[in-house]
Design a protein around this motif. Structure first.
Motif, PDB file in Angstrom:
ATOM      1  N   THR A  39     -13.882   8.714   1.901  1.00 60.55           N
ATOM      2  CA  THR A  39     -12.980   8.118   2.887  1.00 60.55           C
ATOM      3  C   THR A  39     -13.600   7.923   4.269  1.00 60.55           C
ATOM      4  O   THR A  39     -13.138   7.060   5.019  1.00 60.55           O
ATOM      5  CB  THR A  39     -11.725   8.994   3.054  1.00 60.55           C
ATOM      6  OG1 THR A  39     -12.117  10.309   3.472  1.00 60.55           O
ATOM      7  CG2 THR A  39     -10.949   9.082   1.746  1.00 60.55           C
ATOM      8  N   ASP A  77      -5.711   5.343  -4.354  1.00 61.53           N
ATOM      9  CA  ASP A  77      -4.838   6.506  -4.516  1.00 61.53           C
ATOM     10  C   ASP A  77      -5.095   7.202  -5.851  1.00 61.53           C
ATOM     11  O   ASP A  77      -4.439   8.189  -6.192  1.00 61.53           O
ATOM     12  CB  ASP A  77      -3.363   6.131  -4.382  1.00 61.53           C
ATOM     13  CG  ASP A  77      -2.917   5.102  -5.417  1.00 61.53           C
ATOM     14  OD1 ASP A  77      -3.739   4.676  -6.256  1.00 61.53           O
ATOM     15  OD2 ASP A  77      -1.730   4.732  -5.385  1.00 61.53           O
ATOM     16  N   THR A  78      -6.066   6.656  -6.591  1.00 61.83           N
ATOM     17  CA  THR A  78      -6.439   7.189  -7.897  1.00 61.83           C
ATOM     18  C   THR A  78      -7.959   7.287  -7.974  1.00 61.83           C
ATOM     19  O   THR A  78      -8.662   6.430  -7.417  1.00 61.83           O
ATOM     20  CB  THR A  78      -5.925   6.273  -9.027  1.00 61.83           C
ATOM     21  OG1 THR A  78      -4.516   6.109  -8.885  1.00 61.83           O
ATOM     22  CG2 THR A  78      -6.249   6.846 -10.397  1.00 61.83           C
ATOM     23  N   TRP A  83      -8.434   0.401  -0.228  1.00 63.55           N
ATOM     24  CA  TRP A  83      -7.818   1.715  -0.305  1.00 63.55           C
ATOM     25  C   TRP A  83      -7.819   2.201  -1.752  1.00 63.55           C
ATOM     26  O   TRP A  83      -8.122   1.450  -2.675  1.00 63.55           O
ATOM     27  CB  TRP A  83      -6.388   1.682   0.239  1.00 63.55           C
ATOM     28  CG  TRP A  83      -5.479   0.662  -0.404  1.00 63.55           C
ATOM     29  CD1 TRP A  83      -5.301  -0.642  -0.019  1.00 63.55           C
ATOM     30  CD2 TRP A  83      -4.633   0.853  -1.545  1.00 63.55           C
ATOM     31  NE1 TRP A  83      -4.392  -1.267  -0.839  1.00 63.55           N
ATOM     32  CE2 TRP A  83      -3.965  -0.376  -1.789  1.00 63.55           C
ATOM     33  CE3 TRP A  83      -4.355   1.937  -2.379  1.00 63.55           C
ATOM     34  CZ2 TRP A  83      -3.055  -0.551  -2.817  1.00 63.55           C
ATOM     35  CZ3 TRP A  83      -3.450   1.769  -3.427  1.00 63.55           C
ATOM     36  CH2 TRP A  83      -2.807   0.545  -3.630  1.00 63.55           C
ATOM     37  N   PRO A 121      -4.884  11.818  -9.447  1.00 68.17           N
ATOM     38  CA  PRO A 121      -4.464  11.388  -8.111  1.00 68.17           C
ATOM     39  C   PRO A 121      -5.571  11.695  -7.100  1.00 68.17           C
ATOM     40  O   PRO A 121      -6.265  12.719  -7.208  1.00 68.17           O
ATOM     41  CB  PRO A 121      -3.217  12.229  -7.842  1.00 68.17           C
ATOM     42  CG  PRO A 121      -2.732  12.647  -9.194  1.00 68.17           C
ATOM     43  CD  PRO A 121      -3.960  12.811 -10.029  1.00 68.17           C
ATOM     44  N   ALA A 122      -5.742  10.834  -6.142  1.00 61.86           N
ATOM     45  CA  ALA A 122      -6.797  11.035  -5.149  1.00 61.86           C
ATOM     46  C   ALA A 122      -6.675  12.390  -4.472  1.00 61.86           C
ATOM     47  O   ALA A 122      -7.689  13.024  -4.143  1.00 61.86           O
ATOM     48  CB  ALA A 122      -6.746   9.914  -4.117  1.00 61.86           C
ATOM     49  N   ARG A 151       0.841  -1.203   0.000  1.00 59.22           N
ATOM     50  CA  ARG A 151       0.000   0.000   0.000  1.00 59.22           C
ATOM     51  C   ARG A 151       0.874   1.250   0.000  1.00 59.22           C
ATOM     52  O   ARG A 151       1.672   1.452   0.925  1.00 59.22           O
ATOM     53  CB  ARG A 151      -0.895  -0.038   1.236  1.00 59.22           C
ATOM     54  CG  ARG A 151      -1.892   1.072   1.383  1.00 59.22           C
ATOM     55  CD  ARG A 151      -2.878   0.695   2.476  1.00 59.22           C
ATOM     56  NE  ARG A 151      -3.775   1.782   2.794  1.00 59.22           N
ATOM     57  CZ  ARG A 151      -4.919   1.624   3.454  1.00 59.22           C
ATOM     58  NH1 ARG A 151      -5.265   0.404   3.857  1.00 59.22           N
ATOM     59  NH2 ARG A 151      -5.697   2.644   3.717  1.00 59.22           N
ATOM     60  N   ALA A 194       0.552   7.338  -0.143  1.00 58.43           N
ATOM     61  CA  ALA A 194      -0.526   8.264  -0.495  1.00 58.43           C
ATOM     62  C   ALA A 194      -1.904   7.605  -0.492  1.00 58.43           C
ATOM     63  O   ALA A 194      -2.910   8.274  -0.751  1.00 58.43           O
ATOM     64  CB  ALA A 194      -0.263   8.864  -1.871  1.00 58.43           C
ATOM     65  N   ALA A 195      -1.961   6.325  -0.162  1.00 46.73           N
ATOM     66  CA  ALA A 195      -3.239   5.612  -0.200  1.00 46.73           C
ATOM     67  C   ALA A 195      -4.202   6.141   0.851  1.00 46.73           C
ATOM     68  O   ALA A 195      -3.807   6.500   1.973  1.00 46.73           O
ATOM     69  CB  ALA A 195      -3.009   4.124   0.017  1.00 46.73           C
ATOM     70  N   LEU A 196      -5.487   6.144   0.497  1.00 48.60           N
ATOM     71  CA  LEU A 196      -6.548   6.600   1.392  1.00 48.60           C
ATOM     72  C   LEU A 196      -7.531   5.464   1.627  1.00 48.60           C
ATOM     73  O   LEU A 196      -7.787   4.655   0.728  1.00 48.60           O
ATOM     74  CB  LEU A 196      -7.284   7.801   0.784  1.00 48.60           C
ATOM     75  CG  LEU A 196      -6.434   9.044   0.533  1.00 48.60           C
ATOM     76  CD1 LEU A 196      -7.222  10.068  -0.270  1.00 48.60           C
ATOM     77  CD2 LEU A 196      -5.973   9.646   1.862  1.00 48.60           C
TER      78      LEU A 196
END
Length: 337
Positions: free
Chosen positions: A58, A30-31, A28, A45-46, A15, A18-20
């Motif tokens: 989120t 990130d895009t 998760w 990008p997220a 992971r 920058a993962a959310l």
């Protein structure tokens, strides 16, 4: 130009920083796919997603009917009808209904959805008194044996009232609380959580040439409007579950597009329910005519939904789905529960 944001859900154990978290769960992203009605979509990008949209994508979901929305919950289907599309008549007898409920709970169902009116394509409306006669005694019998949450699958306020008095704690309306104007105010007054589903047309006509400008965005907008209407009556957003209504006024292509875009609906800020079990498109693609033999295809679709973060699976084949989900979670997330 209005934009919609679909998180590209991932579950890989590697992971990035920058993962959310997706809806506060184990998945998760990130895009994000930025989608438009009048322009091509694009991946961003997220971090470039507007803050309000990102917050809804989120934020952890609050418990609904006492159920933890950080993981997939299994809603077992109990049709006390003589004419439902795949199990009509099997559990019409109260004794059989109670026995099947015990079996589903033992197999891992965390909520039981009781319905007394078939909403299969072409189904006719059931009189209120008959729908109550079918559902309320069964709900009371279930409640007498277990504290597992029970939902009532109905479009009608008197049926919901009788079900709640018998022990139901959630209202699941395939008509999105548009069929009976008294149903949503009743849910608000009783403080009940709700599941609001999209359907194009009534069961009698819903499969007669259904059309959309953009099926995913049209249904997203519909559900957004229904959430606002329910919230205006006093039903909290965190107590509203949304269901895009697979198979209800949709062609095979519509259903597949919705399944590909399920994570879009997390942008509504509500838990998402997927109810695709044994639907006709599964039989069509899997080459299985009889609905009761569509468990493998139904499970494949259910797992595809969980891979996009849906919080609830409405299924006929509870034991098989629970087993498949447990193995999928162990293999991809490194945990069995």
């Amino acid at each position: 130009m209005a934009a919609y944001y679909r998180p590209v859900a991932r579950f890989d154990h590697a992971r990035p920083d920058a993962a959310l978290p997706l809806a506060g769960g184990a998945l998760w992203f990130d895009t994000v796919e930025e989608m438009h009605r009048d322009a091509p979509s694009r991946l961003i990008p997220a971090a470039q997603t507007p803050s309000e949209a990102l917050d809804r994508l989120t934020a952890p979901r609050a418990p609904v009917a006492g159920l933890d929305m950080s993981r997939a919950q299994i809603m077992g289907i109990l049709n006390v009808t003589p004419d439902s599309f795949s199990d009509g008549g099997l559990h019409f007898d109260p004794g059989s209904a109670l026995a099947h409920t015990r079996e589903m709970i033992g197999a891992g169902a965390s909520i039981i959805d009781v319905g007394g009116e078939s909403t299969r394509p072409g189904a006719q409306e059931v009189p209120i008194d008959e729908e109550i006669r079918r559902t309320a005694p069964v709900i009371a019998a279930i409640r007498g044996e277990t504290d597992v949450p029970i939902s009532i699958d109905t479009r009608k306020a008197p049926v919901a009232r009788a079900a709640h008095e018998a022990g139901a704690s959630l209202i699941n309306d395939v008509a999105g609380f548009t069929f009976d104007p008294d149903l949503a105010p009743y849910a608000a007054g009783a403080g009940l959580p709700v599941c609001v589903m999209h359907a194009q047309g009534t069961p009698e006509i819903m499969q007669v040439d259904p059309r959309y400008d953009n099926v995913s965005l049209d249904i997203y907008d519909y559900l957004s409007q229904r959430i606002e209407a329910l919230a205006a009556l006093g039903i909290r957003r965190d107590q509203i579950v949304v269901d895009p209504g697979i198979g209800f006024g949709k062609t095979l292509d519509h259903n597949l597009t919705l399944l590909q875009n399920l994570s879009l609906f997390h942008g509504l800020g509500c838990p998402v329910l997927l109810g695709a079990s044994r639907k006709r498109f599964i039989g069509t693609l899997g080459g299985v005519e009889e609905a009761r033999h569509r468990a493998p295809g139904s499970i494949a679709v259910a797992i595809a939904g969980v891979a996009q973060g849906v919080q609830m699976l409405r299924v006929h084949d509870v034991r098989e789905t629970v087993e498949a989900l447990r193995l999928w979670q162990a293999a991809t997330l490194g945990k069995a529960d």
